[in-house]
Design a protein around this motif. Structure first.
Motif, PDB file in Angstrom:
ATOM      1  N   ARG A  15       0.829  -1.209   0.000  1.00 17.54           N
ATOM      2  CA  ARG A  15       0.000   0.000   0.000  1.00 17.54           C
ATOM      3  C   ARG A  15       0.861   1.256   0.000  1.00 17.54           C
ATOM      4  O   ARG A  15       0.561   2.231  -0.703  1.00 17.54           O
ATOM      5  N   MET A  16       1.948   1.225   0.767  1.00 19.48           N
ATOM      6  CA  MET A  16       2.844   2.380   0.821  1.00 19.48           C
ATOM      7  C   MET A  16       3.485   2.635  -0.547  1.00 19.48           C
ATOM      8  O   MET A  16       3.537   3.776  -1.021  1.00 19.48           O
ATOM      9  N   ILE A  17       3.966   1.574  -1.170  1.00 20.44           N
ATOM     10  CA  ILE A  17       4.596   1.710  -2.482  1.00 20.44           C
ATOM     11  C   ILE A  17       3.581   2.192  -3.509  1.00 20.44           C
ATOM     12  O   ILE A  17       3.866   3.085  -4.311  1.00 20.44           O
ATOM     13  N   GLU A  18       2.377   1.609  -3.484  1.00 23.00           N
ATOM     14  CA  GLU A  18       1.342   1.991  -4.442  1.00 23.00           C
ATOM     15  C   GLU A  18       0.996   3.470  -4.315  1.00 23.00           C
ATOM     16  O   GLU A  18       0.883   4.183  -5.319  1.00 23.00           O
ATOM     17  N   THR A  19       0.848   3.935  -3.084  1.00 27.75           N
ATOM     18  CA  THR A  19       0.513   5.347  -2.867  1.00 27.75           C
ATOM     19  C   THR A  19       1.600   6.264  -3.405  1.00 27.75           C
ATOM     20  O   THR A  19       1.315   7.240  -4.115  1.00 27.75           O
ATOM     21  N   ALA A  20       2.864   5.938  -3.096  1.00 24.80           N
ATOM     22  CA  ALA A  20       3.980   6.792  -3.507  1.00 24.80           C
ATOM     23  C   ALA A  20       4.140   6.838  -5.025  1.00 24.80           C
ATOM     24  O   ALA A  20       4.292   7.916  -5.624  1.00 24.80           O
ATOM     25  N   LEU A  21       4.103   5.664  -5.661  1.00 25.48           N
ATOM     26  CA  LEU A  21       4.369   5.621  -7.104  1.00 25.48           C
ATOM     27  C   LEU A  21       3.170   6.084  -7.925  1.00 25.48           C
ATOM     28  O   LEU A  21       3.338   6.619  -9.023  1.00 25.48           O
ATOM     29  N   VAL A  28       0.217   1.206 -10.897  1.00 21.58           N
ATOM     30  CA  VAL A  28       0.806   0.216  -9.996  1.00 21.58           C
ATOM     31  C   VAL A  28      -0.141  -0.969  -9.829  1.00 21.58           C
ATOM     32  O   VAL A  28      -1.320  -0.791  -9.493  1.00 21.58           O
ATOM     33  N   GLN A  29       0.401  -2.138 -10.055  1.00 16.23           N
ATOM     34  CA  GLN A  29      -0.352  -3.380  -9.864  1.00 16.23           C
ATOM     35  C   GLN A  29       0.267  -4.142  -8.691  1.00 16.23           C
ATOM     36  O   GLN A  29       1.488  -4.252  -8.594  1.00 16.23           O
ATOM     37  N   ILE A  30      -0.559  -4.664  -7.808  1.00 17.32           N
ATOM     38  CA  ILE A  30      -0.087  -5.356  -6.600  1.00 17.32           C
ATOM     39  C   ILE A  30      -0.416  -6.850  -6.674  1.00 17.32           C
ATOM     40  O   ILE A  30      -1.539  -7.230  -7.013  1.00 17.32           O
ATOM     41  N   GLU A 106      14.099   7.194  -1.469  1.00 17.52           N
ATOM     42  CA  GLU A 106      15.032   6.250  -2.097  1.00 17.52           C
ATOM     43  C   GLU A 106      14.304   5.378  -3.117  1.00 17.52           C
ATOM     44  O   GLU A 106      14.787   5.163  -4.229  1.00 17.52           O
ATOM     45  N   LEU A 107      13.140   4.866  -2.740  1.00 19.66           N
ATOM     46  CA  LEU A 107      12.358   4.039  -3.650  1.00 19.66           C
ATOM     47  C   LEU A 107      12.049   4.777  -4.943  1.00 19.66           C
ATOM     48  O   LEU A 107      12.280   4.261  -6.050  1.00 19.66           O
ATOM     49  N   ARG A 108      11.545   6.004  -4.825  1.00 19.64           N
ATOM     50  CA  ARG A 108      11.173   6.774  -6.005  1.00 19.64           C
ATOM     51  C   ARG A 108      12.386   7.063  -6.877  1.00 19.64           C
ATOM     52  O   ARG A 108      12.314   6.995  -8.106  1.00 19.64           O
ATOM     53  N   ALA A 109      13.532   7.370  -6.240  1.00 17.07           N
ATOM     54  CA  ALA A 109      14.745   7.693  -6.990  1.00 17.07           C
ATOM     55  C   ALA A 109      15.248   6.481  -7.771  1.00 17.07           C
ATOM     56  O   ALA A 109      15.638   6.590  -8.939  1.00 17.07           O
ATOM     57  N   ARG A 110      15.234   5.309  -7.136  1.00 16.89           N
ATOM     58  CA  ARG A 110      15.718   4.104  -7.813  1.00 16.89           C
ATOM     59  C   ARG A 110      14.785   3.708  -8.958  1.00 16.89           C
ATOM     60  O   ARG A 110      15.246   3.306 -10.036  1.00 16.89           O
ATOM     61  N   VAL A 111      13.499   3.790  -8.722  1.00 15.65           N
ATOM     62  CA  VAL A 111      12.537   3.460  -9.773  1.00 15.65           C
ATOM     63  C   VAL A 111      12.718   4.403 -10.963  1.00 15.65           C
ATOM     64  O   VAL A 111      12.772   3.974 -12.120  1.00 15.65           O
ATOM     65  N   THR A 112      12.831   5.682 -10.692  1.00 17.28           N
ATOM     66  CA  THR A 112      13.014   6.674 -11.756  1.00 17.28           C
ATOM     67  C   THR A 112      14.290   6.415 -12.540  1.00 17.28           C
ATOM     68  O   THR A 112      14.299   6.478 -13.780  1.00 17.28           O
ATOM     69  N   ALA A 113      15.380   6.112 -11.848  1.00 16.45           N
ATOM     70  CA  ALA A 113      16.665   5.873 -12.507  1.00 16.45           C
ATOM     71  C   ALA A 113      16.593   4.667 -13.434  1.00 16.45           C
ATOM     72  O   ALA A 113      17.088   4.709 -14.575  1.00 16.45           O
TER      73      ALA A 113
END
Length: 219
Positions: A15-21, A28-30, A106-113
Motif C-alpha cells: 500500500r505504501m509503495i502503491e501510494t507513492a508511485l 501500480v499493480q499489486i 530512495e524508492l522513487r529515486a531508484r525506480v526513476t533511474a
C-alpha cells in the motif's frame, strides 16, 4: 507513465509503495504472491519490485525461472543484505535491490533511474518474444544466447523482424538488403534463409515462415 508491478506478501508495504508511485503518475499493480502470476501478462510491465522472502515461491526462484521471458528491470525488496544474498539476486537476473526498511525518497529515486535507463536502452533494442536485436551492435540474442549470424543473415532477420507480419518477396529482400546493384540473385536469399533457420532453429522454433508463392515473413 510506467506500468509497475509490486510482488510482496506484506500488504502494508504494498500500500505504501502503491501510494507513492501512483502520485508520481505510474500505474501500480499489486500481487501478494509470485505463484499466482500469469507470466505472459508480465510482457506489458515496465518495472517489477520483487520481494525475496515470500511463501510458496520466493523472489529469487521466481526470477531464475522466468527471467528469460521478463524484459524489464527487476528490483529486489529485501531485508537480506549479506554479500552472498545480494550476489545470488544479481545472478538470478535482478538489476538492483532496495534494503528493507527503505524510505520513499530512495524508492522513487531508484525506480526513476531504472525507468530512465530502460527507456534509453529500448531505443537500441528490438524485442520480439525471446529474440532480442541489439540495433547498435547488430546482433541477435535468443534466450540470452548470441546467435552466430553472418552480416547478411543478420540484416535479413532485422528487416523481417522490424516489419513483423509483413510478407517480403525474394526480390524485395534482395533489393532492401543488398541494394539495386548487387551481383547476388534471389537464390542467395533462399540459402541465407535456410542458414538462418538452421541457426535459430537450434534454440527456438524459427519465427521466419514461408508464405507459399509470395515470400517470407517474421510471424
Amino acid at each position: 507513465m510506467a506500468q509497475i508491478l509490486v510482488i510482496d506478501d506484506d500488504k502494508a508495504i504494498c500500500r505504501m509503495i502503491e501510494t507513492a508511485l501512483t502520485r508520481d503518475g505510474h500505474r501500480v499493480q499489486i500481487k501478494n504472491s509470485a505463484a499466482e502470476l500469469e507470466i505472459q501478462a508480465l510482457k506489458k510491465i515496465d518495472l517489477i519490485l520483487l520481494d525475496i522472502m515470500m511463501p510458496q515461491l520466493d523472489g529469487i526462484r521466481f526470477c531464475k525461472e522466468n527471467r528469460q521471458v521478463i524484459d524489464c528491470p527487476i528490483l529486489f525488496l529485501t531485508a537480506k543484505t549479506m554479500e552472498g544474498d545480494v550476489v545470488e539476486g544479481f545472478l538470478a537476473g535482478g538489476d538492483d535491490y532496495i534494503k528493507k526498511p527503505f524510505g520513499i525518497a530512495e524508492l522513487r529515486a531508484r525506480v526513476t533511474a531504472h525507468l530512465r535507463r530502460e527507456s534509453r536502452d529500448k531505443h537500441q533494442r528490438l524485442i520480439l518474444d525471446q529474440c532480442v536485436f541489439d540495433l547498435s551492435e547488430r546482433t541477435l540474442a535468443i534466450k540470452g544466447e548470441l546467435t552466430d549470424l553472418t552480416k547478411s543473415e543478420y540484416e535479413i532477420c532485422e528487416l523481417l523482424a522490424r516489419n513483423k507480419g509483413q510478407v517480403f518477396s525474394l526480390e524485395s529482400i534482395l533489393e532492401k538488403v543488398f541494394g539495386y546493384h548487387s551481383e547476388s540473385d534471389v537464390s542467395s536469399i533462399r540459402v541465407h534463409i535456410k542458414n538462418i533457420r538452421s541457426k535459430i532453429g537450434a534454440l527456438i522454433d524459427c519465427p521466419i515462415v514461408t508464405v507459399w508463392g509470395v515470400g517470407y515473413k517474421w510471424k
